[in-house]
Design a protein around this motif. Structure first.
Motif, PDB file in Angstrom:
ATOM      1  N   UNK A 190       0.830  -1.214   0.000  1.00  0.00           N
ATOM      2  CA  UNK A 190       0.000   0.000   0.000  1.00  0.00           C
ATOM      3  C   UNK A 190       0.855   1.252   0.000  1.00  0.00           C
ATOM      4  N   UNK A 191       1.869   1.298   0.870  1.00  0.00           N
ATOM      5  CA  UNK A 191       2.750   2.466   0.919  1.00  0.00           C
ATOM      6  C   UNK A 191       3.576   2.582  -0.363  1.00  0.00           C
ATOM      7  N   UNK A 192       3.993   1.436  -0.919  1.00  0.00           N
ATOM      8  CA  UNK A 192       4.737   1.449  -2.177  1.00  0.00           C
ATOM      9  C   UNK A 192       3.884   2.046  -3.296  1.00  0.00           C
ATOM     10  N   UNK A 193       2.606   1.681  -3.330  1.00  0.00           N
ATOM     11  CA  UNK A 193       1.699   2.214  -4.352  1.00  0.00           C
ATOM     12  C   UNK A 193       1.551   3.720  -4.210  1.00  0.00           C
ATOM     13  N   UNK A 194       1.419   4.195  -2.985  1.00  0.00           N
ATOM     14  CA  UNK A 194       1.296   5.636  -2.748  1.00  0.00           C
ATOM     15  C   UNK A 194       2.582   6.349  -3.161  1.00  0.00           C
ATOM     16  N   UNK A 195       3.738   5.783  -2.787  1.00  0.00           N
ATOM     17  CA  UNK A 195       5.027   6.406  -3.107  1.00  0.00           C
ATOM     18  C   UNK A 195       5.246   6.536  -4.613  1.00  0.00           C
ATOM     19  N   UNK A 196       4.752   5.550  -5.365  1.00  0.00           N
ATOM     20  CA  UNK A 196       4.943   5.562  -6.813  1.00  0.00           C
ATOM     21  C   UNK A 196       3.770   6.168  -7.577  1.00  0.00           C
ATOM     22  N   UNK A 197       2.628   6.335  -6.906  1.00  0.00           N
ATOM     23  CA  UNK A 197       1.445   6.819  -7.602  1.00  0.00           C
ATOM     24  C   UNK A 197       0.830   5.738  -8.482  1.00  0.00           C
ATOM     25  N   UNK A 198       0.998   4.478  -8.101  1.00  0.00           N
ATOM     26  CA  UNK A 198       0.492   3.335  -8.842  1.00  0.00           C
ATOM     27  C   UNK A 198      -0.600   2.643  -8.047  1.00  0.00           C
ATOM     28  N   UNK A 199      -1.243   1.649  -8.675  1.00  0.00           N
ATOM     29  CA  UNK A 199      -2.177   0.789  -7.946  1.00  0.00           C
ATOM     30  C   UNK A 199      -1.358  -0.284  -7.221  1.00  0.00           C
ATOM     31  N   UNK A 200      -1.964  -0.886  -6.186  1.00  0.00           N
ATOM     32  CA  UNK A 200      -1.282  -1.965  -5.469  1.00  0.00           C
ATOM     33  C   UNK A 200      -1.001  -3.135  -6.409  1.00  0.00           C
ATOM     34  N   UNK A 201      -1.940  -3.420  -7.304  1.00  0.00           N
ATOM     35  CA  UNK A 201      -1.754  -4.514  -8.252  1.00  0.00           C
ATOM     36  C   UNK A 201      -0.551  -4.301  -9.154  1.00  0.00           C
TER      37      UNK A 201
END
Length: 83
Positions: A54-65
């Motif tokens: 979840x945090x990785x998705x936020x950091x990159x501006x991507x979806x979790x998938x």
């Protein structure tokens, strides 16, 4: 202060704490390597940070998938190179 840019190195289950929010007991974390201003890896193995998906998705501006798929592909590539 500029926002750091990252490259995904893989997905691991040996680290169960998010380096972003501190959440513990995660099933897997995404290994991130910081990038310099030119987009090249900026550091060594000690500079890798581990974020929950979840945090990785936020950091990159991507979806979790997308994060999970990209991390799995990076891990598979790394595993293949190591063998």
């Amino acid at each position: 202060m500029p926002i750091p840019k990252w490259t995904i190195k893989g997905i691991v289950d040996d680290y169960d704490t998010c380096g972003c929010c501190g959440r513990r007991g995660l099933k897997r974390t995404v290994a991130f390597m910081p990038l310099d201003a030119d987009g090249k890896e900026d550091g060594t193995a000690e500079d890798v940070v581990y974020y929950g998906t979840s945090c990785a998705a936020i950091a990159l501006g991507w979806t979790r998938g997308k994060v999970t798929d990209t991390a799995r592909a990076a891990q598979a590539e790394r595993d293949q190179r190591d063998n």
